[in-house]
Design a protein around this motif. Structure first.
Motif, mmCIF file in Angstrom:
data_model
loop_
_atom_site.group_PDB
_atom_site.id
_atom_site.type_symbol
_atom_site.label_atom_id
_atom_site.label_comp_id
_atom_site.label_asym_id
_atom_site.label_seq_id
_atom_site.Cartn_x
_atom_site.Cartn_y
_atom_site.Cartn_z
ATOM 1 N N MET A 149 -8.476 -2.303 19.790
ATOM 2 C CA MET A 149 -8.967 -1.656 18.605
ATOM 3 C C MET A 149 -7.470 -1.292 17.594
ATOM 4 S SD MET A 149 -11.306 -2.878 17.091
ATOM 5 C CE MET A 149 -11.939 -2.423 15.484
ATOM 6 N N VAL A 150 -6.604 -0.271 18.813
ATOM 7 C CA VAL A 150 -6.110 -0.207 17.873
ATOM 8 C C VAL A 150 -4.836 -0.488 17.246
ATOM 9 C CG1 VAL A 150 -4.299 1.796 18.039
ATOM 10 C CG2 VAL A 150 -5.523 2.025 19.395
ATOM 11 N N TYR A 151 -4.702 -1.646 17.460
ATOM 12 C CA TYR A 151 -3.872 -2.852 16.510
ATOM 13 C C TYR A 151 -4.794 -3.271 15.775
ATOM 14 C CZ TYR A 151 -1.719 -2.557 20.830
ATOM 15 O OH TYR A 151 -0.172 -2.350 22.552
ATOM 16 N N PHE A 152 -5.789 -3.113 15.554
ATOM 17 C CA PHE A 152 -6.844 -4.483 14.274
ATOM 18 C C PHE A 152 -6.471 -2.721 13.466
ATOM 19 C CE2 PHE A 152 -10.320 -4.179 11.921
ATOM 20 C CZ PHE A 152 -10.334 -5.053 11.607
ATOM 21 N N TRP A 153 -6.673 -1.424 13.551
ATOM 22 C CA TRP A 153 -6.841 -1.107 12.550
ATOM 23 C C TRP A 153 -5.224 -0.518 12.117
ATOM 24 C CZ3 TRP A 153 -10.598 -0.291 9.685
ATOM 25 C CH2 TRP A 153 -12.032 -0.201 10.333
ATOM 26 N N GLY A 154 -4.559 -0.734 12.993
ATOM 27 C CA GLY A 154 -3.198 -0.287 12.544
ATOM 28 C C GLY A 154 -2.671 -1.509 11.831
ATOM 29 N N LEU A 155 -2.817 -2.561 11.971
ATOM 30 C CA LEU A 155 -2.323 -4.439 11.218
ATOM 31 C C LEU A 155 -3.153 -4.198 9.780
ATOM 32 C CD1 LEU A 155 -1.457 -6.915 11.316
ATOM 33 C CD2 LEU A 155 -3.884 -7.430 11.897
ATOM 34 N N PHE A 156 -4.765 -3.530 9.840
ATOM 35 C CA PHE A 156 -5.520 -3.405 8.812
ATOM 36 C C PHE A 156 -4.654 -2.058 7.663
ATOM 37 C CE2 PHE A 156 -9.017 -0.456 6.449
ATOM 38 C CZ PHE A 156 -8.910 -1.277 5.669
ATOM 39 N N LEU A 157 -4.235 -0.866 8.306
ATOM 40 C CA LEU A 157 -3.554 -0.154 7.530
ATOM 41 C C LEU A 157 -2.136 -0.687 6.678
ATOM 42 C CD1 LEU A 157 -4.193 3.264 9.513
ATOM 43 C CD2 LEU A 157 -5.299 2.755 7.040
ATOM 44 N N LEU A 158 -1.730 -1.765 7.506
ATOM 45 C CA LEU A 158 -0.729 -1.917 6.854
ATOM 46 C C LEU A 158 -0.400 -3.082 6.036
ATOM 47 C CD1 LEU A 158 3.290 -2.208 7.264
ATOM 48 C CD2 LEU A 158 2.121 -4.277 8.814
ATOM 49 N N GLU A 159 -1.787 -4.209 6.352
ATOM 50 C CA GLU A 159 -2.061 -4.720 5.129
ATOM 51 C C GLU A 159 -2.292 -4.221 4.140
ATOM 52 O OE1 GLU A 159 -4.819 -7.349 6.734
ATOM 53 O OE2 GLU A 159 -3.446 -8.766 8.358
ATOM 54 N N SER A 160 -3.021 -3.114 4.101
ATOM 55 C CA SER A 160 -3.500 -2.692 2.924
ATOM 56 C C SER A 160 -2.760 -1.546 2.174
ATOM 57 C CB SER A 160 -4.625 -1.290 3.461
ATOM 58 O OG SER A 160 -5.904 -1.874 3.925
ATOM 59 N N LEU A 161 -1.447 -1.210 2.520
ATOM 60 C CA LEU A 161 -0.409 -0.629 2.315
ATOM 61 C C LEU A 161 0.969 -1.632 2.031
ATOM 62 C CD1 LEU A 161 1.190 1.854 1.924
ATOM 63 C CD2 LEU A 161 2.634 1.363 4.043
ATOM 64 N N VAL A 162 0.809 -3.021 2.283
ATOM 65 C CA VAL A 162 1.304 -3.943 1.835
ATOM 66 C C VAL A 162 0.603 -4.038 0.173
ATOM 67 C CG1 VAL A 162 2.186 -6.721 1.749
ATOM 68 C CG2 VAL A 162 2.896 -5.153 3.824
ATOM 69 N N THR A 163 -0.669 -4.809 -0.040
ATOM 70 C CA THR A 163 -0.908 -4.773 -0.743
ATOM 71 C C THR A 163 -0.931 -4.036 -2.129
ATOM 72 O OG1 THR A 163 -2.706 -6.087 0.409
ATOM 73 C CG2 THR A 163 -4.114 -5.811 -1.405
ATOM 74 N N PHE A 164 -1.339 -2.453 -1.975
ATOM 75 C CA PHE A 164 -0.677 -1.515 -2.778
ATOM 76 C C PHE A 164 0.436 -2.093 -3.253
ATOM 77 C CE2 PHE A 164 0.087 3.115 -4.237
ATOM 78 C CZ PHE A 164 -0.955 3.188 -4.327
ATOM 79 N N THR A 165 0.900 -1.967 -2.378
ATOM 80 C CA THR A 165 2.406 -1.985 -3.541
ATOM 81 C C THR A 165 2.869 -2.906 -3.773
ATOM 82 O OG1 THR A 165 3.277 -1.096 -1.037
ATOM 83 C CG2 THR A 165 5.276 -1.925 -2.069
ATOM 84 N N MET A 166 2.014 -4.690 -3.606
ATOM 85 C CA MET A 166 2.420 -5.225 -4.394
ATOM 86 C C MET A 166 1.663 -5.904 -5.365
ATOM 87 S SD MET A 166 4.093 -7.768 -2.470
ATOM 88 C CE MET A 166 3.992 -10.188 -2.407
ATOM 89 N N PHE A 167 0.228 -4.368 -5.820
ATOM 90 C CA PHE A 167 0.212 -4.335 -6.984
ATOM 91 C C PHE A 167 1.574 -3.696 -7.848
ATOM 92 C CE2 PHE A 167 -3.947 -6.657 -5.544
ATOM 93 C CZ PHE A 167 -4.568 -7.042 -6.392
ATOM 94 N N GLY A 168 1.740 -2.196 -7.543
ATOM 95 C CA GLY A 168 2.489 -1.796 -7.822
ATOM 96 C C GLY A 168 4.003 -2.900 -8.762
ATOM 97 N N ILE A 169 4.048 -3.549 -7.886
ATOM 98 C CA ILE A 169 5.166 -4.934 -7.906
ATOM 99 C C ILE A 169 4.823 -5.603 -9.130
ATOM 100 C CG2 ILE A 169 6.722 -5.706 -7.095
ATOM 101 C CD1 ILE A 169 6.944 -5.167 -3.976
ATOM 102 N N ASP A 170 3.910 -6.101 -9.316
ATOM 103 C CA ASP A 170 3.668 -7.108 -10.134
ATOM 104 C C ASP A 170 3.468 -6.212 -11.296
ATOM 105 O OD1 ASP A 170 2.686 -9.444 -10.621
ATOM 106 O OD2 ASP A 170 0.644 -8.593 -10.902
ATOM 107 N N LYS A 171 2.275 -4.552 -10.541
ATOM 108 C CA LYS A 171 2.386 -4.149 -12.729
ATOM 109 C C LYS A 171 3.731 -3.740 -12.992
ATOM 110 C CE LYS A 171 -0.173 -1.307 -15.541
ATOM 111 N NZ LYS A 171 -0.402 -2.506 -16.702
ATOM 112 N N LYS A 172 4.764 -2.959 -12.453
ATOM 113 C CA LYS A 172 6.308 -3.182 -12.855
ATOM 114 C C LYS A 172 6.829 -4.079 -13.610
ATOM 115 C CE LYS A 172 10.530 -0.744 -11.248
ATOM 116 N NZ LYS A 172 10.958 -0.103 -9.987
ATOM 117 N N ARG A 173 6.746 -5.173 -12.861
ATOM 118 C CA ARG A 173 7.181 -6.174 -13.566
ATOM 119 C C ARG A 173 6.589 -6.743 -14.687
ATOM 120 N NH1 ARG A 173 8.040 -10.660 -7.935
ATOM 121 N NH2 ARG A 173 10.117 -9.140 -6.759
ATOM 122 N N ALA A 174 4.893 -6.644 -14.763
ATOM 123 C CA ALA A 174 4.609 -6.812 -16.014
ATOM 124 C C ALA A 174 5.131 -6.819 -17.523
ATOM 125 C CB ALA A 174 2.858 -6.602 -15.538
ATOM 126 N N ILE A 175 5.098 -5.261 -16.970
ATOM 127 C CA ILE A 175 5.548 -3.596 -18.459
ATOM 128 C C ILE A 175 6.725 -4.863 -18.339
ATOM 129 C CG2 ILE A 175 6.514 -1.292 -18.601
ATOM 130 C CD1 ILE A 175 3.853 -0.721 -17.143
#
Length: 86
Positions: A1-27
């Motif tokens: 179960m620890v791996y699941f939450w670790g993967l979940f946090l990593l995916e959330s961090l990647v998603t958050f970062t991708m939104f930031g990258i896309d916003k910067k590119r949009a500007i």
């Protein structure tokens, strides 16, 4: 179960970062990350990384289908937790 939450946090961090990258590119009027990639990331991150990225970067907040995908991702996460803990 620890791996699941670790993967979940990593995916959330990647998603958050991708939104930031896309916003910067949009500007800067540069090549953007396709919406279907952002939507897929939103679903697999449980909607958490996407929701936080939208709010923090003020990006894609008017698109109703991003809100729906956040909700679906969160619902899938709740179902997985319910099945796993019951």
């Amino acid at each position: 179960m620890v791996y699941f939450w670790g993967l979940f946090l990593l995916e959330s961090l990647v998603t958050f970062t991708m939104f930031g990258i896309d916003k910067k590119r949009a500007i800067k009027h540069q090549w953007r990350i396709p919406e279907k990639v952002l939507l897929t990331l939103a679903f697999f991150s449980g909607g958490i990384g996407s929701f936080l990225g939208q709010r923090f970067f003020h990006h894609k907040t008017r698109k109703w289908y991003f809100q729906g995908m956040n909700l679906l991702g969160f619902l899938a996460l709740v179902i997985i937790c319910f099945i796993n803990y019951s």
